[in-house]
Design a protein around this motif. Sequence first.
Motif, PDB file in Angstrom:
ATOM      1  N   UNK A 283       0.811  -1.174  -0.148  1.00  0.00           N
ATOM      2  CA  UNK A 283       0.135   0.111  -0.240  1.00  0.00           C
ATOM      3  C   UNK A 283       0.850   1.143   0.107  1.00  0.00           C
ATOM      4  N   UNK A 284       0.101   2.353  -0.222  1.00  0.00           N
ATOM      5  CA  UNK A 284       0.965   3.563  -0.102  1.00  0.00           C
ATOM      6  C   UNK A 284       0.154   4.743   0.658  1.00  0.00           C
ATOM      7  N   UNK A 285       0.590   5.328   1.230  1.00  0.00           N
ATOM      8  CA  UNK A 285      -0.152   6.397   1.968  1.00  0.00           C
ATOM      9  C   UNK A 285       0.350   7.804   1.844  1.00  0.00           C
ATOM     10  N   UNK A 286      -0.522   9.005   1.902  1.00  0.00           N
ATOM     11  CA  UNK A 286      -0.380  10.083   1.549  1.00  0.00           C
ATOM     12  C   UNK A 286      -0.961  11.102   2.438  1.00  0.00           C
ATOM     13  N   UNK A 287      -0.121  11.822   2.815  1.00  0.00           N
ATOM     14  CA  UNK A 287      -0.609  12.798   4.063  1.00  0.00           C
ATOM     15  C   UNK A 287      -1.705  12.046   5.141  1.00  0.00           C
ATOM     16  N   UNK A 288      -1.474  10.848   5.401  1.00  0.00           N
ATOM     17  CA  UNK A 288      -2.245  10.161   6.164  1.00  0.00           C
ATOM     18  C   UNK A 288      -1.955  10.083   7.870  1.00  0.00           C
ATOM     19  N   UNK A 289      -0.585  10.653   8.079  1.00  0.00           N
ATOM     20  CA  UNK A 289      -0.027  10.624   9.588  1.00  0.00           C
ATOM     21  C   UNK A 289      -1.010  11.425  10.472  1.00  0.00           C
ATOM     22  N   UNK A 309      -7.755  15.293  -1.680  1.00  0.00           N
ATOM     23  CA  UNK A 309      -6.944  15.525  -0.521  1.00  0.00           C
ATOM     24  C   UNK A 309      -6.105  16.522  -0.524  1.00  0.00           C
ATOM     25  N   UNK A 310      -5.620  17.083  -1.541  1.00  0.00           N
ATOM     26  CA  UNK A 310      -4.605  18.264  -1.570  1.00  0.00           C
ATOM     27  C   UNK A 310      -5.739  19.406  -1.173  1.00  0.00           C
ATOM     28  N   UNK A 314      -6.014  22.260   1.610  1.00  0.00           N
ATOM     29  CA  UNK A 314      -5.897  23.856   1.519  1.00  0.00           C
ATOM     30  C   UNK A 314      -6.979  24.408   2.191  1.00  0.00           C
ATOM     31  N   UNK A 315      -8.063  23.715   2.448  1.00  0.00           N
ATOM     32  CA  UNK A 315      -9.194  24.348   3.054  1.00  0.00           C
ATOM     33  C   UNK A 315      -9.239  24.167   4.493  1.00  0.00           C
ATOM     34  N   UNK A 316      -7.879  23.491   5.068  1.00  0.00           N
ATOM     35  CA  UNK A 316      -7.802  23.197   6.313  1.00  0.00           C
ATOM     36  C   UNK A 316      -8.308  22.017   6.954  1.00  0.00           C
ATOM     37  N   UNK A 317      -8.775  21.132   6.001  1.00  0.00           N
ATOM     38  CA  UNK A 317      -9.299  19.508   6.609  1.00  0.00           C
ATOM     39  C   UNK A 317      -8.034  18.735   6.564  1.00  0.00           C
ATOM     40  N   UNK A 318      -8.211  18.024   7.787  1.00  0.00           N
ATOM     41  CA  UNK A 318      -7.044  16.976   7.675  1.00  0.00           C
ATOM     42  C   UNK A 318      -7.395  15.723   7.129  1.00  0.00           C
ATOM     43  N   UNK A 319      -6.992  15.520   5.675  1.00  0.00           N
ATOM     44  CA  UNK A 319      -7.536  14.502   5.236  1.00  0.00           C
ATOM     45  C   UNK A 319      -6.417  13.944   4.593  1.00  0.00           C
ATOM     46  N   UNK A 320      -6.383  12.479   4.599  1.00  0.00           N
ATOM     47  CA  UNK A 320      -5.106  12.028   4.118  1.00  0.00           C
ATOM     48  C   UNK A 320      -5.723  10.700   2.801  1.00  0.00           C
ATOM     49  N   UNK A 321      -4.896  10.072   2.364  1.00  0.00           N
ATOM     50  CA  UNK A 321      -5.099   9.077   1.442  1.00  0.00           C
ATOM     51  C   UNK A 321      -4.423   7.716   1.666  1.00  0.00           C
ATOM     52  N   UNK A 322      -5.197   6.590   1.668  1.00  0.00           N
ATOM     53  CA  UNK A 322      -4.678   5.231   1.552  1.00  0.00           C
ATOM     54  C   UNK A 322      -4.878   4.485   0.403  1.00  0.00           C
ATOM     55  N   UNK A 323      -3.697   4.063  -0.223  1.00  0.00           N
ATOM     56  CA  UNK A 323      -4.099   3.593  -1.820  1.00  0.00           C
ATOM     57  C   UNK A 323      -3.569   2.062  -1.410  1.00  0.00           C
ATOM     58  N   UNK A 324      -4.490   1.313  -1.678  1.00  0.00           N
ATOM     59  CA  UNK A 324      -4.175  -0.248  -1.539  1.00  0.00           C
ATOM     60  C   UNK A 324      -3.367  -0.679  -2.995  1.00  0.00           C
ATOM     61  N   UNK A 325      -1.977  -1.071  -3.181  1.00  0.00           N
ATOM     62  CA  UNK A 325      -1.605  -1.487  -4.339  1.00  0.00           C
ATOM     63  C   UNK A 325      -1.759  -2.920  -4.400  1.00  0.00           C
ATOM     64  N   UNK A 326      -2.285  -3.677  -3.455  1.00  0.00           N
ATOM     65  CA  UNK A 326      -2.770  -4.966  -3.895  1.00  0.00           C
ATOM     66  C   UNK A 326      -4.166  -4.898  -3.614  1.00  0.00           C
TER      67      UNK A 326
END
Lengths: 395, 283
Positions: A283-289, A309-310, A314-326
């Motif tokens: 998997x890959x995470x983006x701004x998830x921490x 998510x980006x 920008x609007x101040x919401x703490x949102x991240x992405x979890x992308x399963x690669x499998x």
Amino acid sequence: MAERISLLEAVEKKEALLEPGVYFMQGNIASVEAALIAGCRFYAGYPITPSNEIAEHMSRRLPQVGGVFIQFEDEIASIMALIGAAYGGVKSMTATSGPGFSLMQEGIGCAFMIEAPIVIVDVQRGGPSTGLPTLVGQGDIMQAKWGSHGDYEIVAYLPSSVQEMFDLTIEAFNAAWEYRVPVIVLTDQRVGQMIEKIEVPPYEEIKIVVRRKPEVPPEEYLPFDSRYLVPPMAAAGEGYRFHVTCLTHDDRGYPTTSHNISRKLVSRLVAKIRENEKVIGRYESYLADDAELIIIAYGITSRAARRAVKEARREGLKVGLFRPITAWPFPYWGLKEHVDRGAELLVVEINMGQIVRVIREYYNNITKIHFMPWAPGEVPRPSDILLKIKEVYPR
Amino acid sequence: MSSLRVTTIRSEEVKKLLRLERFPHIWCPGCGIGTVVKCYAEAVLKSGIPEEKHVVISGIGCAARAPGYLKLDGLHVLHGRPIPVAVGLKSVKPDLEVTVISGDGDILTIGGNHFIHAIRRNDDINVILINNFIYGMTGGQYGATTPLGAITTTSPYGFIEGSFNVPYLAAALGANFVARWTPLHTKELVDAILKMFKVDGFAIVEIVSPCLIYGEMNNLPPLEMLKLLKERVVIDHEADLSKIDIDLRDPKKPIVVGNFVNRVKPSYQTRYMEIIKKARGGK
């Protein structure tokens, strides 16, 4: 008869293979070039949109590297021909889309039972049934997992870019030959047919798994030697005189109705994948921490989700992405730390609810799981996803 | 009609090609499959091709159990699908002699699509099709070669669909080699299989075979069936294939056997060598 060009020779010389460098290339084509670099020398398939570029490119490229292409009468013959080629010790691949993938399901079960390493690229289109042949869908996630009968495990990759069509096709061959299983590259119409930049790394950086051959004399060889999790594999014509069957069988490959042997066989077959789920699963995470809401999206949808998510950030919401690669094995463990600290989840996929079921299986009653179903035919726009983010964002 | 022949391969030699640890086999008393397996084994021994280069592939059914008793590389795969498996293997390993041994239900009924297209492509494989007119293993349902009027568990009032004339079908599709024999013709069958090994392209022999299951429902137990074959078989290599459909009910209709077609036309696999050459710029 003309002399056949040695397959091995072509592989060793990397003759006529795509050279390392930067290319502007279609996803389906990248998958073909990756397959050839991985050592694929046999393709069997039946035309179906939106996977046709794979067959077309294969028909041109395979003979250049001494391989064989056959367009069969249907997908059933295609998948079975791969099994024949695999038992010749040759890496083989097919490509299809939803309806053809359905026809292949019995053969996928056969490949699992008979431990034939094969690769299937499923370029998902809109369903159900004939559906939307030219348009995107992500409706085969569960078909990949449960489409054949009986208990089995599958490996399925979820490329989200042309680069990953290349990288994950090579990984698919590696997993197939490492574990002697059928492996799916579960892509979609958009990723398969988009054209973008890819980089082919130097060959020495590309890991390629080859068949583990038997080390015992023929009279001691057991095709399904249960002392191994993954038994070494003899190819036809090497003198081992193996017998293999899709019936429930013992270590010698002989049919049996013994419950004890059935238990041992099925347990070992599923263990090949289950015991290695964290080796295979990615998997890959983006701004998830620090995210309070984590979007789960894969394939083409993950690219719209990343943009959403980006914009949310920008609007101040703490949102991240979890992308399963499998998709399978599903990398559920990658979400645990986020869920444990209270993050909520939002699943976005181009179907009426498939991966969301897996998320519920692991995290129901542990955190809130939101879902944004999306009918096939279009990719949700980042603005569509942003709207949903604002609707469900925890306050 | 030929009488019983003495073959030059001794049973002891054939035994070495069998997985004797798996005996007794599953076939009913009077079944013709065992004889066909012995003939195939004899042909392998006589072929001059190393035993380890012979591969035998089957689908599902009584006849499809044959590879399980042969000490050769063998694949026993899905119902109806041995032909594509054989084609896949032969395409990547042209030095192998790949033979499908299976039944009428497997090859012609569920697998009919693969049968016609493999002949059209002229895939370089051998098919030994044991025709017992019925689905024996599943208890006696009708199939694509069941004779008109036959009683089966799914045609209790008599079979009305019509059936394939196998040599006529195969020849019309363009098969390079087409033959039909019975388990009574062991020498001829061994010879036919040896010819098939030499053919570059699709080769098929149909074996008209007795079946206990079929016999029980149609007053034709295996011994009676063998007697019927003995009485009605006519060897005619030049037969008009359109007229050699099998009608077990009509005592006047002969059961025509022979090596009907033996033509030379390069196989897909041979033609593909030219493709490889062309693709590599004549290298």
